[in-house]
Design an enzyme around this catalytic site. Structure first.
Site, mmCIF file in Angstrom:
data_model
loop_
_atom_site.group_PDB
_atom_site.id
_atom_site.type_symbol
_atom_site.label_atom_id
_atom_site.label_comp_id
_atom_site.label_asym_id
_atom_site.label_seq_id
_atom_site.Cartn_x
_atom_site.Cartn_y
_atom_site.Cartn_z
ATOM 1 N N ASN A 11 -45.471 23.328 63.076
ATOM 2 C CA ASN A 11 -45.560 22.951 61.667
ATOM 3 C C ASN A 11 -44.331 22.121 61.297
ATOM 4 O O ASN A 11 -43.201 22.605 61.392
ATOM 5 C CB ASN A 11 -45.618 24.223 60.808
ATOM 6 C CG ASN A 11 -45.798 23.933 59.334
ATOM 7 O OD1 ASN A 11 -45.124 23.046 58.796
ATOM 8 N ND2 ASN A 11 -46.673 24.661 58.679
ATOM 9 N N HIS A 47 -48.677 21.459 55.976
ATOM 10 C CA HIS A 47 -49.151 22.150 54.780
ATOM 11 C C HIS A 47 -49.001 21.215 53.589
ATOM 12 O O HIS A 47 -47.894 20.983 53.104
ATOM 13 C CB HIS A 47 -48.327 23.421 54.571
ATOM 14 C CG HIS A 47 -48.797 24.276 53.438
ATOM 15 N ND1 HIS A 47 -48.178 25.465 53.113
ATOM 16 C CD2 HIS A 47 -49.812 24.118 52.550
ATOM 17 C CE1 HIS A 47 -48.800 26.003 52.077
ATOM 18 N NE2 HIS A 47 -49.792 25.207 51.717
ATOM 19 N N ARG A 49 -49.027 20.983 50.151
ATOM 20 C CA ARG A 49 -49.009 21.857 48.990
ATOM 21 C C ARG A 49 -49.396 21.101 47.724
ATOM 22 O O ARG A 49 -49.167 19.893 47.616
ATOM 23 C CB ARG A 49 -47.607 22.462 48.805
ATOM 24 C CG ARG A 49 -47.313 23.614 49.735
ATOM 25 C CD ARG A 49 -45.915 24.161 49.485
ATOM 26 N NE ARG A 49 -45.726 25.471 50.106
ATOM 27 C CZ ARG A 49 -46.004 26.633 49.516
ATOM 28 N NH1 ARG A 49 -46.524 26.633 48.283
ATOM 29 N NH2 ARG A 49 -45.804 27.779 50.131
ATOM 30 N N ARG A 53 -44.015 19.678 47.512
ATOM 31 C CA ARG A 53 -42.574 19.889 47.652
ATOM 32 C C ARG A 53 -42.035 19.347 48.979
ATOM 33 O O ARG A 53 -40.868 19.045 49.110
ATOM 34 C CB ARG A 53 -42.236 21.369 47.515
ATOM 35 C CG ARG A 53 -42.771 22.217 48.632
ATOM 36 C CD ARG A 53 -42.402 23.685 48.455
ATOM 37 N NE ARG A 53 -43.107 24.292 47.331
ATOM 38 C CZ ARG A 53 -43.095 25.614 47.102
ATOM 39 N NH1 ARG A 53 -42.409 26.418 47.908
ATOM 40 N NH2 ARG A 53 -43.738 26.128 46.065
ATOM 41 N N GLU A 74 -53.116 22.475 56.601
ATOM 42 C CA GLU A 74 -53.099 23.660 55.756
ATOM 43 C C GLU A 74 -53.168 23.216 54.302
ATOM 44 O O GLU A 74 -52.467 22.283 53.896
ATOM 45 C CB GLU A 74 -51.809 24.460 55.961
ATOM 46 C CG GLU A 74 -51.697 25.138 57.287
ATOM 47 C CD GLU A 74 -50.457 25.984 57.396
ATOM 48 O OE1 GLU A 74 -49.476 25.706 56.700
ATOM 49 O OE2 GLU A 74 -50.455 26.955 58.180
ATOM 50 N N THR A 105 -45.027 30.796 51.519
ATOM 51 C CA THR A 105 -46.305 31.506 51.434
ATOM 52 C C THR A 105 -46.068 33.005 51.537
ATOM 53 O O THR A 105 -45.520 33.480 52.534
ATOM 54 C CB THR A 105 -47.243 31.043 52.564
ATOM 55 O OG1 THR A 105 -47.417 29.639 52.445
ATOM 56 C CG2 THR A 105 -48.593 31.730 52.471
ATOM 57 N N GLU A 155 -56.045 33.228 60.697
ATOM 58 C CA GLU A 155 -54.630 33.168 61.080
ATOM 59 C C GLU A 155 -53.943 34.359 60.445
ATOM 60 O O GLU A 155 -53.880 34.471 59.212
ATOM 61 C CB GLU A 155 -53.956 31.869 60.646
ATOM 62 C CG GLU A 155 -52.490 31.837 61.085
ATOM 63 C CD GLU A 155 -51.757 30.565 60.741
ATOM 64 O OE1 GLU A 155 -52.376 29.582 60.316
ATOM 65 O OE2 GLU A 155 -50.504 30.547 60.910
ATOM 66 N N HIS A 192 -46.182 32.380 60.632
ATOM 67 C CA HIS A 192 -45.288 32.507 59.481
ATOM 68 C C HIS A 192 -44.056 33.346 59.827
ATOM 69 O O HIS A 192 -44.152 34.536 60.111
ATOM 70 C CB HIS A 192 -45.944 33.061 58.221
ATOM 71 C CG HIS A 192 -45.099 32.808 57.014
ATOM 72 N ND1 HIS A 192 -45.221 31.693 56.219
ATOM 73 C CD2 HIS A 192 -44.055 33.509 56.515
ATOM 74 C CE1 HIS A 192 -44.300 31.738 55.261
ATOM 75 N NE2 HIS A 192 -43.575 32.817 55.415
HETATM 76 C C1 DXP Z 1 -48.989 28.936 55.512
HETATM 77 C C2 DXP Z 1 -47.678 29.045 56.173
HETATM 78 O O1 DXP Z 1 -47.221 30.118 56.500
HETATM 79 C C3 DXP Z 1 -46.821 27.848 56.342
HETATM 80 O O2 DXP Z 1 -47.459 26.625 56.127
HETATM 81 C C4 DXP Z 1 -45.728 27.991 55.345
HETATM 82 O O3 DXP Z 1 -46.380 27.956 54.085
HETATM 83 C C5 DXP Z 1 -44.733 26.875 55.534
HETATM 84 O O4 DXP Z 1 -44.609 26.147 54.370
HETATM 85 P P1 DXP Z 1 -43.699 26.709 53.162
HETATM 86 O O5 DXP Z 1 -42.357 27.033 53.758
HETATM 87 O O6 DXP Z 1 -43.698 25.600 52.142
HETATM 88 O O7 DXP Z 1 -44.425 27.959 52.652
HETATM 89 N N1 LIG Z 2 -49.099 29.074 59.066
HETATM 90 C C1 LIG Z 2 -47.754 29.287 59.550
HETATM 91 C C2 LIG Z 2 -47.092 27.984 59.796
HETATM 92 O O1 LIG Z 2 -47.729 26.953 59.827
HETATM 93 C C3 LIG Z 2 -45.641 27.950 60.073
HETATM 94 O O2 LIG Z 2 -44.963 28.924 59.314
HETATM 95 P P1 LIG Z 2 -43.363 28.937 59.489
HETATM 96 O O3 LIG Z 2 -43.076 29.056 60.959
HETATM 97 O O4 LIG Z 2 -42.847 27.647 58.924
HETATM 98 O O5 LIG Z 2 -42.901 30.156 58.712
#
Ligand code: DXP
Ligand SMILES: NCC(=O)COP(=O)(O)O
Length: 246
Positions: A11, A47, A49, A53, A74, A105, A155, A192
């Site tokens: 991510n 993601h 949003r 942000r 996402e 999240t 997930e 996450h």
């Molecule tokens: C859904 C998830 O767990 C991740 O996409 C997380 O949301 C990272 O993005 P943020 O740090 O903006 O929440």
């Molecule tokens: N859905 C979880 C994700 O995409 C990554 O979460 P994080 O490792 O940034 O907390």
């Protein structure tokens, strides 16, 4: 291909967080995504949003054009987001809950309360040829409802485990939900708050076929670079599953 191979989707949201600090062009999350792919990422997660942000709409368009593995988008279950997904057709969409005031999240989707909306969203994604995943807390009922309304995958939110990795209850919940999901025929992912320090026990859960990891990789990359940070997580995942095999 090792049947027990576990996918790592990186991510890249928080590369965009650094860029948005100055509202500029650098660092570019798309360039980061390509580096992660070269380092062995099996996919890229972003993601989008509602408050933009970090990831921007243009980032998603450029990721779709340049990512050579696959994009896991996402997003919230809104008509705008679903319409964007139908237009761009990423390989996978993971539906996640959003609250504007949240720092990150906080929990999984309330699939019981929002069953009708989620069922319709999944149907729209399926009609567009997009694999659907629901971001849920590691609870059997949420897994059951996700399966019943037609999601391709769940997930499992690993946030509670990440906050309390020594609490046996948090890992047990993940193990139970993963085993249940596999038993009823829905694919199981997790993510996450995972990092080199805590990913091992989650990676060792045999039914989990995909991990989504971002914040920890980007944070580590500040010190060692993205390629090394991806390699470190990949090695931890592979070691954990190899150890669990024997
Ligand atoms: C859904 C998830 O767990 C991740 O996409 C997380 O949301 C990272 O993005 P943020 O740090 O903006 O929440
Ligand atoms: N859905 C979880 C994700 O995409 C990554 O979460 P994080 O490792 O940034 O907390």
């Amino acid at each position: 291909m090792d049947l027990r191979y576990q996918r790592l989707y990186v991510n890249i949201d928080h590369v965009a967080t650094v860029r948005q600090a100055r509202r500029g062009q650098e660092p570019d999350p798309v360039a980061a995504a390509l580096l992660c792919e070269r380092a062995g990422a099996d996919g890229i997660t972003a993601h989008l949003r509602e408050d933009r942000r970090h990831i921007q709409d243009d980032d998603i368009h450029r990721l779709m054009a340049q990512v050579t593995t696959l994009l896991n988008l996402e997003c919230a279950t809104t008509d705008d987001m679903l319409s964007l997904a139908e237009t761009l057709r990423p390989a996978q969409v993971t539906l996640v809950p959003e609250r504007r005031e949240e720092i990150t999240t906080e929990g999984g989707l309330d699939v019981v309360r929002h069953e009708v909306v989620l069922r319709d969203a999944i149907a729209r994604l399926r009609a567009a040829g997009i694999r659907s995943s629901l971001f849920i807390d590691p609870e059997r009922e949420a897994v059951d409802v996700s399966r019943r309304i037609g999601a391709d995958a769940v997930e499992l939110h690993t946030g509670q485990y990440a906050h309390a990795p020594r609490d046996p209850a948090t890992l047990r919940a993940l193990r139970d939900a993963a085993a249940h999901g596999a038993a009823i025929g829905i694919a199981v992912h997790a993510g996450h708050g995972l990092s080199v320090a805590n990913v091992g026990p989650v990676a060792a859960i045999p039914e989990i076929e995909e991990l989504n990891i971002g914040h920890a990789i980007v944070g580590r990359a500040i010190f060692v670079g993205l390629e090394v940070a991806v390699h470190e997580i990949r090695a931890m995942m592979d070691d954990a599953r190899a150890a669990d095999l024997f």
